[in-house]
Design an enzyme around this catalytic site. Structure first.
Site, short mmCIF file in Angstrom:
data_model
loop_
_atom_site.label_atom_id
_atom_site.label_comp_id
_atom_site.label_asym_id
_atom_site.label_seq_id
_atom_site.Cartn_x
_atom_site.Cartn_y
_atom_site.Cartn_z
N GLY A 148 0.84 -1.21 0.00
CA GLY A 148 0.00 0.00 0.00
C GLY A 148 0.86 1.24 0.00
CG ASN A 149 -0.14 4.63 -1.57
OD1 ASN A 149 -0.89 5.43 -1.03
ND2 ASN A 149 -0.46 4.01 -2.70
CG HIS A 150 2.70 6.45 4.13
ND1 HIS A 150 2.34 5.75 5.26
CD2 HIS A 150 4.01 6.15 3.91
CE1 HIS A 150 3.38 5.06 5.70
NE2 HIS A 150 4.41 5.29 4.89
CB ALA A 176 -1.94 7.41 -4.03
#
Ligand code: C5P
Length: 400
Positions: free
Chosen positions: A209-211, A277
């Protein structure tokens, strides 16, 4: 008035007792109501009544005397679709007419981004006084809408003009205001927005995943809703929530799921804003069982995710406008220009995590907008709510 956020300001007039009924009517019509009171107005109606009827705490002081926390007037002002000050006394009228700011209600009025409507209430001589008339015309010039006081019996026992408009009249006025206030360009448009990260499963409990917090996409959705647009928000996993009668919120996890929802929705939309994102890569295989930590090294093979925005650009009709985002760390503007063309976009919003407090996870963002006419607009660091306003204002220029 379904889903409209009304910030009801109450000042210290005898008509304050009618606000209990006003809150009930507004709530019945579907509005979300928060109350903010001047300290003196609590002599006329108990904050307990208003917090119970509105379902929200009532704000009165700049700070909480028990724990020292600050009551954020800017946040309240941003929350509201409209501020309604009823009753508005001669004293508070003179203060808002001249920018005084010695209580939370006044500070909130000065921080309002959307409109303010007031319902004055005072004795007949006060209402007829030239100072009052001057102050009313002064705030009208500042863009405040006035619901005129009515004629009738007054608390002083006198008869004349000065009674606060009845709660039913005020509620009807507000209903009419919201019906007329739809943005002329975006009011009836259908907007498709993607937001948040995507989670690409490795096994049943792990993911790549990402932030991304989703805040930017949700703020854009909120602003379009405020302008009267219909919004479909396809959101990756976030802690955020948004409710509105004109909102369809579809929650997804992975890029594949996001693409499949976008493919169902895109042809119904006039505008696309792709703020998600999306993870660029996903594991080729998702392990059915939790991967054991038996080996020293674990190799994961990743494969490219579909480019959802690119798909939307390739399947764009002439009436549709498409906005993408670009998060760049080098050759920021040039790379973004390349994407604008490659993905057939009308506008691209560029941000870079090089800027302090900007982009991922922050409440603030600093952006540059590039559009298909080769215009470039650079903005200061500001809250994501205000960035949403800038993005949408730029879009309106293109659509015109
Ligand atoms: O090419 P890049 O990932 O930098 O493009 C960013 C833009 O493309 C964003 O608007 C993002 O939402 C969108 N995007 C997408 N699907 C992907 C990757 C990016 O929709 N797989």
């Amino acid at each position: 008035m379904k889903g409209k956020r009304v910030l009801l300001g109450i000042t210290a007039g005898i008509a304050a007792y009618k606000t209990a009924y006003l809150v009930r009517i507004l709530k019945k019509k579907g509005a979300d109501v928060k109350c903010i009171m001047t300290p003196a107005s609590s002599d006329f109606i108990s904050p307990l009544v208003l917090s119970t009827l509105s379902g929200h705490p009532v704000s009165i002081e700049f700070w909480n005397k028990k724990d020292g926390t600050w009551n954020n007037h800017v946040e309240l002002a941003l929350w509201a679709d409209v501020m309604l000050i009823a009753p508005l006394t001669a004293n508070s009228l003179s203060k808002i007419a001249h920018g005084a700011c010695d209580n939370l209600l006044l500070a909130t009025y000065l921080s309002m981004k959307s409109s303010t409507i007031v319902a004055p209430a005072m004795d007949l001589d006060m209402y007829a006084h030239p100072t009052t008339k001057e102050n009313l015309s002064r705030i009208a010039k500042h863009g405040v809408t006035i619901i005129p006081a009515e004629e009738g019996e007054l608390a002083s026992g006198l008869h004349g003009e000065g009674r606060m408009a009845e709660p039913e009249t005020i509620a009807a006025f507000l209903e009419d205001y919201f019906a007329k206030r739809k943005d002329p360009v975006l009011g009836n448009k259908h907007v498709l927005i993607t937001a948040g990260p995507t989670f690409e499963a490795i096994d049943p409990v792990r993911f790549i995943g990402n932030h991304s917090s989703g805040k930017m996409g949700y703020a854009i959705a909120n602003r379009f809703l405020y302008l009267g647009a219909k919004v479909t928000l396809i959101s990756g996993p976030t802690n955020l929530d948004l409710e509105h009668p004109e909102l369809k919120l579809i929650r997804v996890n992975s890029a594949d799921e996001m693409l499949s929802e976008v493919q169902k929705e895109w042809s119904h939309a006039d505008i696309g804003v792709f703020a998600a994102a999306v993870a660029d890569y996903k594991p080729v295989n998702r392990s059915k069982q939790k991967i054991k930590k038996s080996e020293n090294e674990l190799e994961l093979t990743l494969v490219k995710n579909p480019d959802i925005l690119k798909w939307a650009g390739e399947n764009k009709n002439s009436h549709q406008a498409l906005i993408g985002f670009a998060l760049e760390t080098e050759n920021v503007v040039d790379n973004a220009k390349g994407k604008l063309v490659a993905k057939n976009l009308d506008m691209i919003v560029v941000n870079t995590p090089n800027d302090e407090n900007a982009a991922f996870g922050y409440d603030t963002n600093k952006i540059t907008i590039l559009d298909r006419h080769n215009n470039q607009e650079d903005f200061e660091l500001k809250s994501k709510e205000l960035v949403a306003v800038d993005i949408i204002e730029h879009l309106k220029k293109i659509l015109k």
